[in-house]
Design an enzyme around this catalytic site. Structure first.
Site, PDB file in Angstrom:
ATOM      1  N   HIS A 474      59.118 149.060 -49.274  1.00  9.50           N
ATOM      2  CA  HIS A 474      59.214 149.783 -47.925  1.00  9.50           C
ATOM      3  C   HIS A 474      60.670 150.682 -48.248  1.00  9.50           C
ATOM      4  O   HIS A 474      61.030 150.923 -47.215  1.00  9.50           O
ATOM      5  CB  HIS A 474      59.574 149.061 -46.815  1.00  9.50           C
ATOM      6  CG  HIS A 474      58.179 148.028 -46.598  1.00  9.50           C
ATOM      7  ND1 HIS A 474      58.375 146.907 -45.539  1.00  9.50           N
ATOM      8  CD2 HIS A 474      56.914 148.257 -46.935  1.00  9.50           C
ATOM      9  CE1 HIS A 474      57.109 146.406 -45.396  1.00  9.50           C
ATOM     10  NE2 HIS A 474      56.278 146.947 -46.275  1.00  9.50           N
TER      11      HIS A 474
HETATM   12  C1  LIG Z   1      52.559 146.873 -53.249  1.00  8.37           C
HETATM   13  C2  LIG Z   1      52.750 147.510 -51.932  1.00  8.37           C
HETATM   14  C3  LIG Z   1      52.580 146.640 -50.876  1.00  8.37           C
HETATM   15  C4  LIG Z   1      52.567 147.339 -49.505  1.00  8.37           C
HETATM   16  N1  LIG Z   1      52.146 146.584 -48.380  1.00  8.37           N
HETATM   17  C5  LIG Z   1      52.108 147.400 -47.417  1.00  8.37           C
HETATM   18  C6  LIG Z   1      51.630 146.753 -46.481  1.00  8.37           C
HETATM   19  O1  LIG Z   1      50.868 145.599 -46.237  1.00  8.37           O
HETATM   20  N2  LIG Z   1      51.504 147.398 -45.019  1.00  8.37           N
HETATM   21  C7  LIG Z   1      52.196 148.719 -44.892  1.00  8.37           C
HETATM   22  O2  LIG Z   1      52.214 149.197 -43.688  1.00  8.37           O
HETATM   23  N3  LIG Z   1      52.752 149.155 -45.762  1.00  8.37           N
HETATM   24  C8  LIG Z   1      52.682 148.660 -47.163  1.00  8.37           C
HETATM   25  N4  LIG Z   1      53.271 149.176 -48.125  1.00  8.37           N
HETATM   26  C9  LIG Z   1      53.953 150.553 -47.855  1.00  8.37           C
HETATM   27  C10 LIG Z   1      53.116 151.694 -47.658  1.00  8.37           C
HETATM   28  O3  LIG Z   1      51.958 151.707 -48.479  1.00  8.37           O
HETATM   29  C11 LIG Z   1      53.943 152.756 -47.951  1.00  8.37           C
HETATM   30  O4  LIG Z   1      55.036 153.136 -47.056  1.00  8.37           O
HETATM   31  C12 LIG Z   1      53.207 154.294 -47.850  1.00  8.37           C
HETATM   32  O5  LIG Z   1      52.090 154.238 -48.855  1.00  8.37           O
HETATM   33  C13 LIG Z   1      54.060 155.506 -48.075  1.00  8.37           C
HETATM   34  O6  LIG Z   1      53.445 156.639 -48.192  1.00  8.37           O
HETATM   35  P1  LIG Z   1      53.949 157.820 -48.872  1.00  8.37           P
HETATM   36  O7  LIG Z   1      52.919 159.106 -48.440  1.00  8.37           O
HETATM   37  O8  LIG Z   1      55.282 158.096 -48.458  1.00  8.37           O
HETATM   38  O9  LIG Z   1      54.094 157.539 -50.393  1.00  8.37           O
HETATM   39  P2  LIG Z   1      52.867 157.055 -51.393  1.00  8.37           P
HETATM   40  O10 LIG Z   1      51.793 156.413 -50.783  1.00  8.37           O
HETATM   41  O11 LIG Z   1      53.563 156.218 -52.425  1.00  8.37           O
HETATM   42  O12 LIG Z   1      52.416 158.345 -52.034  1.00  8.37           O
HETATM   43  C14 LIG Z   1      53.194 159.067 -53.022  1.00  8.37           C
HETATM   44  C15 LIG Z   1      51.949 159.357 -53.921  1.00  8.37           C
HETATM   45  O13 LIG Z   1      52.892 160.629 -54.472  1.00  8.37           O
HETATM   46  C16 LIG Z   1      52.266 160.378 -55.810  1.00  8.37           C
HETATM   47  N5  LIG Z   1      53.263 161.171 -56.859  1.00  8.37           N
HETATM   48  C17 LIG Z   1      54.567 160.661 -57.094  1.00  8.37           C
HETATM   49  N6  LIG Z   1      55.435 161.664 -57.710  1.00  8.37           N
HETATM   50  C18 LIG Z   1      54.575 162.770 -58.067  1.00  8.37           C
HETATM   51  C19 LIG Z   1      54.593 163.949 -58.850  1.00  8.37           C
HETATM   52  N7  LIG Z   1      55.587 164.235 -59.395  1.00  8.37           N
HETATM   53  N8  LIG Z   1      53.539 164.773 -58.585  1.00  8.37           N
HETATM   54  C20 LIG Z   1      52.387 164.463 -58.094  1.00  8.37           C
HETATM   55  N9  LIG Z   1      52.107 163.167 -57.245  1.00  8.37           N
HETATM   56  C21 LIG Z   1      53.377 162.650 -57.275  1.00  8.37           C
HETATM   57  C22 LIG Z   1      52.320 158.932 -56.282  1.00  8.37           C
HETATM   58  O14 LIG Z   1      51.597 158.713 -57.520  1.00  8.37           O
HETATM   59  C23 LIG Z   1      51.606 158.765 -54.893  1.00  8.37           C
HETATM   60  O15 LIG Z   1      50.296 158.392 -55.087  1.00  8.37           O
HETATM   61  C24 LIG Z   1      53.258 148.630 -49.449  1.00  8.37           C
HETATM   62  C25 LIG Z   1      53.367 149.330 -50.704  1.00  8.37           C
HETATM   63  C26 LIG Z   1      53.393 148.852 -51.733  1.00  8.37           C
HETATM   64  C27 LIG Z   1      53.823 149.569 -52.984  1.00  8.37           C
END
Ligand SMILES: Cc1cc2nc3c(=O)[nH]c(=O)nc-3n(C[C@H](O)[C@H](O)[C@H](O)COP(=O)(O)OP(=O)(O)OC[C@H]3O[C@@H](n4cnc5c(N)ncnc54)[C@H](O)[C@@H]3O)c2cc1C
Length: 537
Positions: A474
């Site tokens: 997280h």
């Molecule tokens: C293993 C795991 C288990 C989890 N379990 C839970 C759960 O059970 N419940 C819950 O609520 N939350 C859970 N989480 C947390 C939740 O998934 C994240 O808080 C959420 O996905 C964050 O969203 P985001 O859009 O900030 O980032 P992300 O969903 O991480 O998205 C970022 C995206 O940007 C892409 N990216 C990165 N750098 C670049 C770049 N330079 N150029 C282009 N693309 C790029 C990445 O590949 C990724 O697809 C978990 C996370 C993980 C990893």
């Protein structure tokens, strides 16, 4: 500016949870041209969609393979930090636990960080609009939104025993952790629909892909934002051996997640001048808060060996069990494969003075599910993990070099604050007390503590936390929203001092929610889409 490989109204860097929500909402009018760039590939693998597939996803091809720098308060350990590298991001590999945190979390963003518009009363409508809950409804829940939320169809008998044990320990039964109070124990709802994972890539992006005004490019890693004076005008992306330039006529939006969005800013010369000078990146815009304020929940696991081999570990080892589960799933989308494994939940108090619960627990009727967690001697067992919900420790994300392909230096600074350490140890103590209750004890043969140690004294608890604390996945806070000099974006998520550049993802949370973080990230992107489109947010 050199020739662009494409011209759009909005270019979104990162197709994870937030990026997929934005790609859908910003293209809904059928005219606005949006490009979504995702560094990872497609989510075609069936393991991503099968809820139980979570067990195979915390390492491997859909994970960035990041590691922390040596963690000072954790015996200098280098700790793996799984983060999704695939369309859907974390939402495609996560455990699907659906929790939103408490109203106080969001009220605190407004009052403590000057984030006008983000109090719970103002953001609740975005949670509701995102949700398609198959059991719960108004006033706390929504129906008909893009994100499917369901009950685990048939929680494992061990998970039900856990919920009874937690009640024997003294927690009230709670049928909705996202209602008026988190306090208590129950079975988690999950971000699934009809027995399948419902990531933002499925719920939001997939239906939007039909629109001609949305372009999605996979395996496209954004390396920097191109500035024209104070205005963001384009991004550069590495696609295989080529570097492409995509122009954004209205805005560039960074949605790379809490570890990548600050990295992209820093590579673009936007960040703390001291950090940038250290790696030879010219400062285009000094902004000291970029990459600071990193925090995460620090998870502690206890594994239990069982008297009989009745846990979900059977599925991985006993062929008839696997075949019958596969048949049940194929015919009815039901049974053990429709389980996310993280079934039983609880919220309790570590600090009796806390206003809302400050400890969260996840019970798994299996052992060694997540990468790096030992399964115990027999390989059959169950797991209870816990973490302190409101850590005070703060760390950093910094680029290691000007090379965009190099991994960043990630320092969550786990349990560096003595209060965090103490609360983590208290969570562990409560875990063991819950598991010792009659409802659970009848199944248990032996506690299996990593390293084979004993936990009797307070010092032993603290030592265990230092030796085995790990990420709860997280990370947040590295492009924090706010009005102080420490913040990176304003409450409308625009990067301070620049035009046409926003950050929309978990990195903007000024402080962690008292929960898992996906739902809050969806809410942030929902509200951001209204702000970007100028719809009264
Ligand atoms: C293993 C795991 C288990 C989890 N379990 C839970 C759960 O059970 N419940 C819950 O609520 N939350 C859970 N989480 C947390 C939740 O998934 C994240 O808080 C959420 O996905 C964050 O969203 P985001 O859009 O900030 O980032 P992300 O969903 O991480 O998205 C970022 C995206 O940007 C892409 N990216 C990165 N750098 C670049 C770049 N330079 N150029 C282009 N693309 C790029 C990445 O590949 C990724 O697809 C978990 C996370 C993980 C990893």
């Amino acid at each position: 500016m050199p020739h662009a490989d494409g011209v759009f109204d909005y270019v979104i860097a990162g197709g994870g949870t937030a990026g997929c929500v934005l790609a859908d909402r910003l293209t809904a009018d059928g005219r606005t041209r949006v490009l979504l760039l995702e560094a990872g590939g497609s989510d075609r693998n069936p393991l991503i969609h099968l809820p139980i597939g979570f067990a195979k996803l915390t390492s491997g091809p859909y994970d960035w393979g990041l590691r922390t720098v040596p963690q000072k308060a954790c015996n200098d350990r280098v700790i793996p930090l799984a983060q999704g590298k695939v369309i859907g991001g974390g939402g495609s590999i996560n455990a699907m636990v659906f929790t939103r945190g408490t109203p106080d979390d969001y009220d605190g963003w407004a009052t403590d960080f000057g984030c006008a518009g983000w109090s719970f009363a103002e953001i609740q409508k975005y949670f509701i609009r995102s949700e398609d809950n198959d059991r719960l409804s108004a006033p706390w829940h929504g129906n008909g939104g893009p994100l499917g939320i369901s009950d685990i169809p048939d929680p494992h008998p061990l998970s039900r025993a856990f919920v009874r044990a937690a009640q024997q320990f003294g927690l009230p039964y709670n049928g909705d952790f996202n209602g008026p109070s988190q306090y208590g124990t129950g079975i988690y709802q999950t971000t699934t629909k009809n027995g399948r994972r419902c990531s933002a890539a499925i719920g939001y992006l997939r239906p939007a892909m039909k629109r001609p005004n949305l372009v999605v490019r996979l395996n496209a890693a954004v390396s920097r934002v191109v500035l024209d004076g104070r205005r963001a005008v384009a991004v550069e992306a590495i696609e295989g051996v080529e570097v492409r330039l995509y122009r954004a006529d209205r805005e560039v939006i960074l949605s790379g997640g809490a570890l990548a969005s600050p990295k992209i800013l820093q590579l673009s010369g936007i960040g703390d001048p001291v950090d940038l000078a250290g790696v030879g990146v010219d400062v285009r815009h000094g902004l000291p808060g970029v990459g600071k304020n990193l925090h995460d929940h620090c998870d502690l696991d206890v594994i239990y060996e069982l008297k009989q081999y009745q846990s979900m570990d059977r599925l991985a080892r006993v062929r008839p069990a696997t075949v019958s589960a596969a048949l049940e799933y194929a015919l009815f989308r039901n049974g053990p494969l429709a389980s996310t494994l993280v079934e039983g939940g609880a919220f309790s108090f570590g600090d009796k003075e806390a206003k809302t619960p400050d400890l969260q627990f996840h019970f798994l009727p299996a052992a060694g599910v997540e990468a790096g967690i030992q399964a115990g001697r027999t390989g059959y067992g169950c797991t209870l993990n816990s973490y302190f919900l409101r850590p005070r420790s703060r760390g950093t994300v910094r680029i290691a070099s000007a090379d965009p392909t190099a991994a960043p230096l990630v320092d969550p600074n786990f349990i560096a604050d003595p209060y965090d350490l103490e609360m983590s140890a208290e969570g562990l103590r409560q875990s063991r007390e819950i598991m010792a209750q009659p409802a659970m004890a009848r199944y248990i043969k032996k506690e299996h503590l990593a390293g084979g140690g004993q936990l009797r004294t307070k010092d032993e608890y603290l030592a265990f936390a230092r030796a085995y604390g790990r990420t709860a996945y997280h990370p947040v806070g590295t492009c924090a929203m706010g009005v102080s000099d420490a913040s990176v974006v304003s409450p409308d998520l625009r990067v301070h001092g620049l035009d046409a550049l926003r950050v929309v993802d978990a990195s903007v949370m000024p402080r962690l929610t008292s929960s898992n973080t996906q739902a809050a990230t969806v809410m942030i992107a929902e509200k951001a889409s209204d702000m970007i489109l100028g719809i009264g947010a």
